[in-house]
Design a protein around this motif. Structure first.
Motif, PDB file in Angstrom:
ATOM      1  N   CYS A  19       0.821  -1.218   0.000  1.00 56.88           N
ATOM      2  CA  CYS A  19       0.000   0.000   0.000  1.00 56.88           C
ATOM      3  C   CYS A  19       0.853   1.266   0.000  1.00 56.88           C
ATOM      4  O   CYS A  19       0.472   2.261  -0.611  1.00 56.88           O
ATOM      5  N   VAL A  20       2.005   1.231   0.668  1.00 54.10           N
ATOM      6  CA  VAL A  20       2.900   2.399   0.653  1.00 54.10           C
ATOM      7  C   VAL A  20       3.371   2.670  -0.774  1.00 54.10           C
ATOM      8  O   VAL A  20       3.334   3.814  -1.252  1.00 54.10           O
ATOM      9  N   VAL A  21       3.777   1.626  -1.480  1.00 51.28           N
ATOM     10  CA  VAL A  21       4.241   1.794  -2.857  1.00 51.28           C
ATOM     11  C   VAL A  21       3.092   2.233  -3.757  1.00 51.28           C
ATOM     12  O   VAL A  21       3.236   3.141  -4.588  1.00 51.28           O
ATOM     13  N   PRO A  28      -5.714   4.537  -4.932  1.00 52.15           N
ATOM     14  CA  PRO A  28      -6.974   5.016  -4.352  1.00 52.15           C
ATOM     15  C   PRO A  28      -6.778   5.604  -2.947  1.00 52.15           C
ATOM     16  O   PRO A  28      -5.744   5.401  -2.314  1.00 52.15           O
ATOM     17  N   ARG A  29      -7.789   6.292  -2.485  1.00 50.38           N
ATOM     18  CA  ARG A  29      -7.710   6.982  -1.198  1.00 50.38           C
ATOM     19  C   ARG A  29      -7.438   6.022  -0.042  1.00 50.38           C
ATOM     20  O   ARG A  29      -6.676   6.335   0.868  1.00 50.38           O
ATOM     21  N   TRP A  30      -8.043   4.833  -0.067  1.00 52.09           N
ATOM     22  CA  TRP A  30      -7.863   3.907   1.048  1.00 52.09           C
ATOM     23  C   TRP A  30      -6.414   3.438   1.149  1.00 52.09           C
ATOM     24  O   TRP A  30      -5.939   3.152   2.243  1.00 52.09           O
ATOM     25  N   THR A  31      -5.690   3.379   0.026  1.00 54.21           N
ATOM     26  CA  THR A  31      -4.287   2.967   0.106  1.00 54.21           C
ATOM     27  C   THR A  31      -3.442   4.031   0.794  1.00 54.21           C
ATOM     28  O   THR A  31      -2.485   3.703   1.494  1.00 54.21           O
ATOM     29  N   ARG A  32      -3.820   5.282   0.604  1.00 58.74           N
ATOM     30  CA  ARG A  32      -3.081   6.354   1.288  1.00 58.74           C
ATOM     31  C   ARG A  32      -3.283   6.270   2.792  1.00 58.74           C
ATOM     32  O   ARG A  32      -2.356   6.514   3.567  1.00 58.74           O
ATOM     33  N   GLY A  33      -4.482   5.908   3.222  1.00 57.68           N
ATOM     34  CA  GLY A  33      -4.745   5.737   4.654  1.00 57.68           C
ATOM     35  C   GLY A  33      -3.964   4.578   5.244  1.00 57.68           C
ATOM     36  O   GLY A  33      -3.367   4.687   6.320  1.00 57.68           O
ATOM     37  N   VAL A  34      -3.954   3.457   4.531  1.00 60.81           N
ATOM     38  CA  VAL A  34      -3.206   2.289   5.001  1.00 60.81           C
ATOM     39  C   VAL A  34      -1.709   2.592   4.994  1.00 60.81           C
ATOM     40  O   VAL A  34      -0.986   2.217   5.926  1.00 60.81           O
TER      41      VAL A  34
END
Length: 67
Positions: A19-21, A28-34
């Motif tokens: 998710c960081v990569v 998507p937005r949820w990956t930025r949160g994770v």
């Protein structure tokens, strides 16, 4: 049972790194949160290790001042 727990922790760590990569590439937005949570957990783990002293060379006081 211990193997199952450690496998779960490993899966979560790998998922967080992915998710960081992905977030760095505009996911998507949820990956930025994770990704934010993963990076925060890494910082907490780094700061909670009392035996860790200047392994990465980022401590200016140990190198004599300016860096």
């Amino acid at each position: 049972m211990t193997l199952l727990i450690l496998s779960g922790v490993l899966v979560l760590a790998v998922f967080g790194c992915v998710c960081v990569v992905w977030a760095a590439r505009g996911g998507p937005r949820w990956t930025r949160g994770v990704a934010r949570a993963t990076l925060a957990a890494g910082e907490l783990a780094r700061k909670s290790d009392p035996g860790r002293r200047n392994r990465s060379g980022d401590d200016a006081s140990a190198t004599g001042g300016d860096s």
